[in-house]
Design an enzyme around this catalytic site. Structure first.
Site, mmCIF file in Angstrom:
data_model
loop_
_atom_site.group_PDB
_atom_site.id
_atom_site.type_symbol
_atom_site.label_atom_id
_atom_site.label_comp_id
_atom_site.label_asym_id
_atom_site.label_seq_id
_atom_site.Cartn_x
_atom_site.Cartn_y
_atom_site.Cartn_z
ATOM 1 N N CYS A 1 14.375 -36.094 -56.826
ATOM 2 C CA CYS A 1 13.876 -34.960 -57.616
ATOM 3 C C CYS A 1 15.031 -34.141 -58.182
ATOM 4 C CB CYS A 1 12.938 -34.089 -56.790
ATOM 5 S SG CYS A 1 13.674 -33.320 -55.352
ATOM 6 N N GLY B 1 25.754 -53.711 -31.013
ATOM 7 C CA GLY B 1 26.390 -52.403 -31.142
ATOM 8 C C GLY B 1 25.348 -51.321 -30.987
ATOM 9 N N LYS B 2 25.807 -50.115 -30.859
ATOM 10 C CA LYS B 2 24.880 -48.999 -30.688
ATOM 11 C C LYS B 2 24.059 -48.783 -31.960
ATOM 12 C CE LYS B 2 27.755 -46.553 -27.318
ATOM 13 N NZ LYS B 2 28.532 -45.329 -27.012
ATOM 14 N N SER B 3 22.951 -48.108 -31.805
ATOM 15 C CA SER B 3 22.097 -47.797 -32.954
ATOM 16 C C SER B 3 22.882 -46.976 -33.971
ATOM 17 C CB SER B 3 20.869 -47.016 -32.481
ATOM 18 O OG SER B 3 20.049 -46.676 -33.571
ATOM 19 N N GLY B 4 22.821 -47.396 -35.237
ATOM 20 C CA GLY B 4 23.540 -46.689 -36.295
ATOM 21 C C GLY B 4 24.989 -47.086 -36.430
ATOM 22 N N SER B 5 25.420 -48.093 -35.689
ATOM 23 C CA SER B 5 26.836 -48.497 -35.737
ATOM 24 C C SER B 5 27.173 -49.293 -36.990
ATOM 25 C CB SER B 5 27.191 -49.316 -34.490
ATOM 26 O OG SER B 5 26.398 -50.492 -34.419
ATOM 27 N N GLY B 6 26.152 -49.874 -37.653
ATOM 28 C CA GLY B 6 26.398 -50.640 -38.872
ATOM 29 C C GLY B 6 26.039 -52.109 -38.751
ATOM 30 N N LYS B 7 25.236 -52.452 -37.742
ATOM 31 C CA LYS B 7 24.852 -53.867 -37.548
ATOM 32 C C LYS B 7 24.111 -54.416 -38.766
ATOM 33 C CE LYS B 7 22.456 -53.154 -33.776
ATOM 34 N NZ LYS B 7 22.631 -51.696 -33.659
ATOM 35 N N SER B 8 23.109 -53.674 -39.229
ATOM 36 C CA SER B 8 22.319 -54.142 -40.381
ATOM 37 C C SER B 8 23.166 -54.199 -41.644
ATOM 38 C CB SER B 8 21.108 -53.230 -40.598
ATOM 39 O OG SER B 8 20.203 -53.329 -39.527
#
EC number: 3.4.22.-
Length: 691
Positions: free
Chosen positions: A12, A497-504
């Site tokens: 927006c 790796g931990k959540s949000g570490s950049g795996k995806s």
């Protein structure tokens, strides 16, 4: 100021930014303001805005104002237009301040007016001003849809279509002339009968020409516009689909038919009808100049009033269109969360939300109905008044032998024709405005993004090599910076790796779904034909089970033994054999007649079939119990039948680490790749797997 509607709730502010730039003379579409493939996950940060300010040569200032003051004291004329925060989570453009009202453009619905009290309730107190720098340059932009539309409508089909409409208009005029001649007894019955037959023949010819031209134009439109939109959509990077809801994309696709129908069914006929009126005026002038002048004056008065309603109706239509899109997006979002809604008994909240959104849509639609009602009532009243005055004036002229009664009937028909022509010109102006908005909303879909060409070394022993790979959502804010590693063909790799570490993010870089800096080299020829994928958002299609797991399901080429072996390895063969038609049994849409774990195992089987050599799994075991998970570990990851297939997976099930060849561990933007036992010597990894 030109209205720019947002594509979704996230952009927006960019829509408002685009409107301000347009006000200064720099015409920039929303998609041109995107820095890269999407808005960053943390929104429009200061650095993001600084970059687009620099790119478009403007200065930005943000103010916090005292909400105790009235709008006419907060905003002075020279500072307008400005962007303001609205309802704490939205942005709008303030364009005018009046004594009691404020006019603003909301990128969600268009131009609206608020009284001071309602305005101050929604105004969050923050003001954003933009001003051109000394280096600012104006720029005109031609919508991407203009060029293909010219190709479609600038040809023989359009000529035939317009000519058929012209014949139809001439037939209508001819009918009035014949009727006048019959009343005047100018010709015998035989002549009149021949004329009537001729009218029917010409009208039929007109209809056939019109239908033929329309069909050919539709085919051309499909090949030039629809196909280009479809190509444009599928050329978009993965992040585009994460930044736009399915409902938003579908609505934008559907706008293409509105553009075609608006041109063919409204603009062309209306313009032709309007120009035909001039022929009628000339003809009526030969009968009675006085009555013709009276008719023209009356219709000019009608035109002045009618045109005053155009902008109001146009704005109401903009609001209705956007409200419809917003409602569809809300419905789509809730239906995607139906399991959670049912589990938490949130049906009432959803009904309330849908009802509110639907009511907003109906409110906008009712505004259109009100305007149409006023227009219709005025049309009828004008017709009555004009006909009565015409008859009074005509009878007076008839007494002086200046016009005949049949002439008055012709002029009565002329009144209806004039009113219709004026209304159609209104429709043309309305349609052009509407189609301009539609065109701007789908313009980004007409641009086919250049595709990254995979770098291939087919004789390499490596499945993939990463060299100096860096990735960031924003300039200089890197998630990965200069990473280097390779994966050999046949290796089984787990990314943890931990959540949000950049795996995806790393997973998508390996799969080539997002842009990056550096070089990725693959070791497979015809790479995209031999990749198997299981993602978190994948599902099954409506159709047979075999159609869902095998790309080429030609019965003569099916390797049933191979299919059964893979189904056995993912622990699905027994279930499939229990179905009435076994692998040819029908599945519902999204596989709704199967459980989540069964769907996931079929998707894993699909990724292993079809001669796939490079396999990517993103949380493939999330719906599986321990027994099925361990079964796949032992029968796929440790099975020599799959030793030639490279498998890279993301999994939060750390028990898989004992079954893979190597592990990629991501920690604080750093990547470590080694065997599981070797990585255990690292304190960070050891702590992670033993938490």
């Amino acid at each position: 100021m030109k209205i720019v509607l947002q594509n979704n709730e996230q952009d927006c502010l960019l829509a408002c930014y685009s409107m301000i730039l347009g006000y200064f003379g720099r015409d920039v579409a929303i998609h041109e303001l995107y820095s890269g493939e999407m808005i960053p996950p943390d929104g429009l940060s200061v650095s993001y805005l600084k970059n687009i300010n620099m790119k478009h040569q403007v200065s930005m200032h943000v103010y916090k104002t005292d909400k105790k003051n009235s709008p006419n004291k907060i905003f002075y004329p020279k500072m307008l237009p400005v962007i303001i925060q609205w309802n704490d989570n939205h942005f709008v453009v303030v364009t005018k301040i009046y004594r009691k009202n404020v006019t603003l453009i909301d990128p969600a619905i268009g131009k609206v007016k608020y009284n001071y009290n309602d305005f101050m309730k929604k105004f969050s107190g923050y003001i954003i001003t933009l001003s051109p720098n000394s280096s600012f340059t104006k720029k005109k932009r031609i919508s991407e849809i203009i060029f293909p539309l010219k190709k479609i409508f600038k040809n023989r089909n359009t000529f035939l279509y317009i000519f058929s409409l012209f014949i139809s208009q001439i037939v209508a005029l001819w009918f009035s002339i014949i009727l006048r001649d019959i009343l005047n007894k100018s010709h015998d019955i035989t002549y009149s009968f021949i004329m009537m037959i001729s009218l029917v023949l010409f009208q039929t010819l007109s209809l056939l020409m019109k239908l033929g031209a329309q069909k050919n134009t539709n085919l051309l439109y499909e090949s030039k516009i629809s196909r280009q939109i479809f190509k444009g959509i599928f050329s978009r990077p993965l992040l585009y689909f994460r930044n736009n809801s399915v409902g938003t994309i579908i609505e934008k696709i559907n706008l293409r038919t509105g553009i075609r129908d608006g041109i063919l069914l409204k603009i062309f006929p209306s313009l032709l009808n309007f120009f035909t009126v001039f022929i009628v005026i000339i003809y009526l002038g030969t009968i009675s100049f006085t009555l013709t002048l009276f008719l023209v004056i009356m219709n000019l008065l009608y035109m002045i009033f009618s045109f005053s309603l155009i902008s109001i109706k146009r704005q109401a239509n903009i609001q209705y269109t956007q409200q419809t899109i917003d409602f569809t997006s809300v419905v789509q979002e809730d239906l995607n969360q139906i399991e959670q809604i049912k589990a938490q008994a949130n049906e009432k909240e959803c009904v309330k939300r849908w009802t509110k959104k639907s009511a907003q849509t109906i409110f906008s639609y009712n505004k259109i109905l009100n305007i149409d009602g006023i227009t219709s009532a005025f049309n009828q009243g004008f017709n009555y008044i004009c006909v009565i005055l015409m008859m009074i004036f005509g009878i007076y002229l008839n007494q002086g032998n200046l016009v005949s009664i049949p002439d008055l009937i012709i002029f009565q028909s002329g009144i209806s024709l004039f009113v219709s022509a004026v209304n159609q010109i209104q429709d043309v102006m309305f349609e052009i405005s509407r189609l301009s908005i539609y065109g701007n909303k789908i313009s980004d879909l007409l641009i086919e993004n250049p595709q990254r060409i995979d770098n291939i070394e087919k004789h390499s022993n490596n499945a993939i090599i990463l060299k100096d790979i860096s990735y960031s959502y924003e300039l200089n804010n890197y998630i990965f910076n200069n990473i280097n590693f390779s994966i050999k063909k046949g290796e089984k790799i787990a990314i943890v790796g931990k959540s949000g570490s950049g795996k995806s993010t790393l997973f998508n870089i390996l799969l080539g779904l997002i842009s990056y800096e550096g070089e990725v080299t693959y070791g497979y020829e015809n790479l995209r034909q031999i990749i198997g994928v299981v993602s978190q958002n994948m599902n099954l299609r409506k159709g047979s089970l075999i159609e869902n797991i095998v790309s080429n399901n030609n019965s003569e080429e099916l390797d049933i033994q191979k299919i059964n072996d893979v189904l056995k390895d993912v622990n699905m063969l027994e279930l499939v054999d229990s179905l009435p038609q076994k692998i040819f049994s029908q599945l519902f849409e999204n596989g709704k007649n199967l459980s989540g774990g069964q769907i996931q195992r079929l998707l894993i089987a699909k990724s292993l079939l079809n001669n796939n050599k490079f396999i990517f799994w993103d949380e493939p075991f999330s719906s599986l119990d321990n027994q099925n998970r361990i079964h796949i570990y032992k029968n796929v990851l440790e099975n020599p039948d799959y030793k030639s297939q490279t498998i890279i997976m993301i999994s939060h099930h750390l028990d898989v680490l004992k079954y893979v060849d190597r592990v990629i561990y991501i920690d604080d933007k750093k990547i470590m790749i080694d065997k599981h036992n070797n990585l255990l010597l690292n304190d960070s990894y050891n702590s992670f797997v033993n938490e």
